[in-house]
Motif scaffolding. Sequence first.
Motif, PDB file in Angstrom:
ATOM      1  N   ARG A 269       7.864  -4.382  -1.397  1.00  0.00           N
ATOM      2  CA  ARG A 269       6.406  -4.489  -1.449  1.00  0.00           C
ATOM      3  C   ARG A 269       5.890  -4.674  -2.872  1.00  0.00           C
ATOM      4  NH1 ARG A 269       3.139  -0.148   1.420  1.00  0.00           N
ATOM      5  NH2 ARG A 269       1.602  -1.769   1.150  1.00  0.00           N
TER       6      ARG A 269
ATOM      7  N   ALA B 164       2.187  -5.786  -3.559  1.00  0.00           N
ATOM      8  CA  ALA B 164       1.062  -5.036  -3.009  1.00  0.00           C
ATOM      9  C   ALA B 164       0.126  -4.519  -4.095  1.00  0.00           C
ATOM     10  CB  ALA B 164       1.575  -3.864  -2.175  1.00  0.00           C
ATOM     11  N   HIS B 165       0.564  -4.560  -5.356  1.00  0.00           N
ATOM     12  CA  HIS B 165      -0.293  -4.074  -6.437  1.00  0.00           C
ATOM     13  C   HIS B 165      -0.892  -5.224  -7.245  1.00  0.00           C
ATOM     14  CE1 HIS B 165      -1.920  -1.503  -9.517  1.00  0.00           C
ATOM     15  NE2 HIS B 165      -1.261  -2.181 -10.427  1.00  0.00           N
TER      16      HIS B 165
ATOM     17  N   TRP C  72      -7.713   4.072   4.956  1.00  0.00           N
ATOM     18  CA  TRP C  72      -6.870   2.898   4.744  1.00  0.00           C
ATOM     19  C   TRP C  72      -5.397   3.276   4.733  1.00  0.00           C
ATOM     20  CZ3 TRP C  72      -7.672  -1.718   5.980  1.00  0.00           C
ATOM     21  CH2 TRP C  72      -8.945  -2.268   5.924  1.00  0.00           C
ATOM     22  N   GLU C  73      -5.061   4.451   4.241  1.00  0.00           N
ATOM     23  CA  GLU C  73      -3.666   4.892   4.296  1.00  0.00           C
ATOM     24  C   GLU C  73      -3.224   5.062   5.736  1.00  0.00           C
ATOM     25  OE1 GLU C  73      -2.553   8.202   1.933  1.00  0.00           O
ATOM     26  OE2 GLU C  73      -3.417   7.346   0.125  1.00  0.00           O
TER      27      GLU C  73
ATOM     28  N   VAL D  74      -4.473   3.479   8.339  1.00  0.00           N
ATOM     29  CA  VAL D  74      -4.389   2.134   8.897  1.00  0.00           C
ATOM     30  C   VAL D  74      -3.074   1.477   8.484  1.00  0.00           C
ATOM     31  CG1 VAL D  74      -5.381  -0.189   8.756  1.00  0.00           C
ATOM     32  CG2 VAL D  74      -6.863   1.782   9.110  1.00  0.00           C
ATOM     33  N   ASP D  75      -2.689   1.638   7.230  1.00  0.00           N
ATOM     34  CA  ASP D  75      -1.438   1.063   6.735  1.00  0.00           C
ATOM     35  C   ASP D  75      -0.242   1.649   7.475  1.00  0.00           C
ATOM     36  OD1 ASP D  75       0.084  -0.606   5.104  1.00  0.00           O
ATOM     37  OD2 ASP D  75       0.433   1.007   3.661  1.00  0.00           O
ATOM     38  N   ARG D  76      -0.251   2.959   7.699  1.00  0.00           N
ATOM     39  CA  ARG D  76       0.858   3.593   8.434  1.00  0.00           C
ATOM     40  C   ARG D  76       0.911   3.095   9.872  1.00  0.00           C
ATOM     41  NH1 ARG D  76      -0.307   8.947   5.633  1.00  0.00           N
ATOM     42  NH2 ARG D  76      -2.015   8.885   7.097  1.00  0.00           N
TER      43      ARG D  76
ATOM     44  N   ASP E  60      -0.148   0.222  10.978  1.00  0.00           N
ATOM     45  CA  ASP E  60       0.303  -1.161  10.919  1.00  0.00           C
ATOM     46  C   ASP E  60       1.821  -1.227  10.806  1.00  0.00           C
ATOM     47  OD1 ASP E  60      -0.085  -3.960  10.817  1.00  0.00           O
ATOM     48  OD2 ASP E  60       0.117  -3.900   8.626  1.00  0.00           O
ATOM     49  N   GLN E  61       2.410  -0.357  10.000  1.00  0.00           N
ATOM     50  CA  GLN E  61       3.869  -0.313   9.877  1.00  0.00           C
ATOM     51  C   GLN E  61       4.519   0.072  11.200  1.00  0.00           C
ATOM     52  OE1 GLN E  61       4.706   2.392   6.716  1.00  0.00           O
ATOM     53  NE2 GLN E  61       3.959   1.014   5.122  1.00  0.00           N
TER      54      GLN E  61
ATOM     55  N   ARG F 177       4.395  -2.956  13.564  1.00  0.00           N
ATOM     56  CA  ARG F 177       5.396  -3.961  13.196  1.00  0.00           C
ATOM     57  C   ARG F 177       6.793  -3.530  13.629  1.00  0.00           C
ATOM     58  NH1 ARG F 177       4.627  -4.161   7.500  1.00  0.00           N
ATOM     59  NH2 ARG F 177       2.433  -3.770   7.548  1.00  0.00           N
TER      60      ARG F 177
ATOM     61  N   ARG G  58      -3.596   5.136  -5.527  1.00  0.00           N
ATOM     62  CA  ARG G  58      -3.829   5.741  -4.206  1.00  0.00           C
ATOM     63  C   ARG G  58      -4.129   7.227  -4.325  1.00  0.00           C
ATOM     64  NH1 ARG G  58       0.773   2.890  -2.761  1.00  0.00           N
ATOM     65  NH2 ARG G  58       1.965   4.828  -2.737  1.00  0.00           N
TER      66      ARG G  58
END
Length: 105
Positions: A30, A13-14, A64-65, A67-69, A71-72, A75, A47
């Motif tokens: 990740r 991810a980085h 974006w943080e 959105v990422d949470r 998304d998790q 899933r 971040r």
Amino acid sequence: MDAEPATDIRPCAHCGRDVPQRAGAGRPFRYCRDNDGACQRAARNSRMRHRNSPGLPGQVARTWEAVDRLDQIVRRRRRKRGAMGWLQRLLGGGRVELDPTRQQE
């Protein structure tokens, strides 16, 4: 590394390098695992730096943080729903009520 065979490969991810994943349950890796956590630290520092910046860049980073949470969470829910579908097919394909206190409809 582990003696377990890698079944899947995901990008870090980085830095974007390939990160082998292990088979079985558990969270996927990740970040690169062969550099003593340097990619994970660098991503976290980036971040934090972006989140604390004023104005629009900070708002975008915080968004974006979130959105990422989300998304998790999605899933995780899909995996759980997939397991419930498997159980329903196993038990005959009809509606399955797992709460013993409720009446079957």
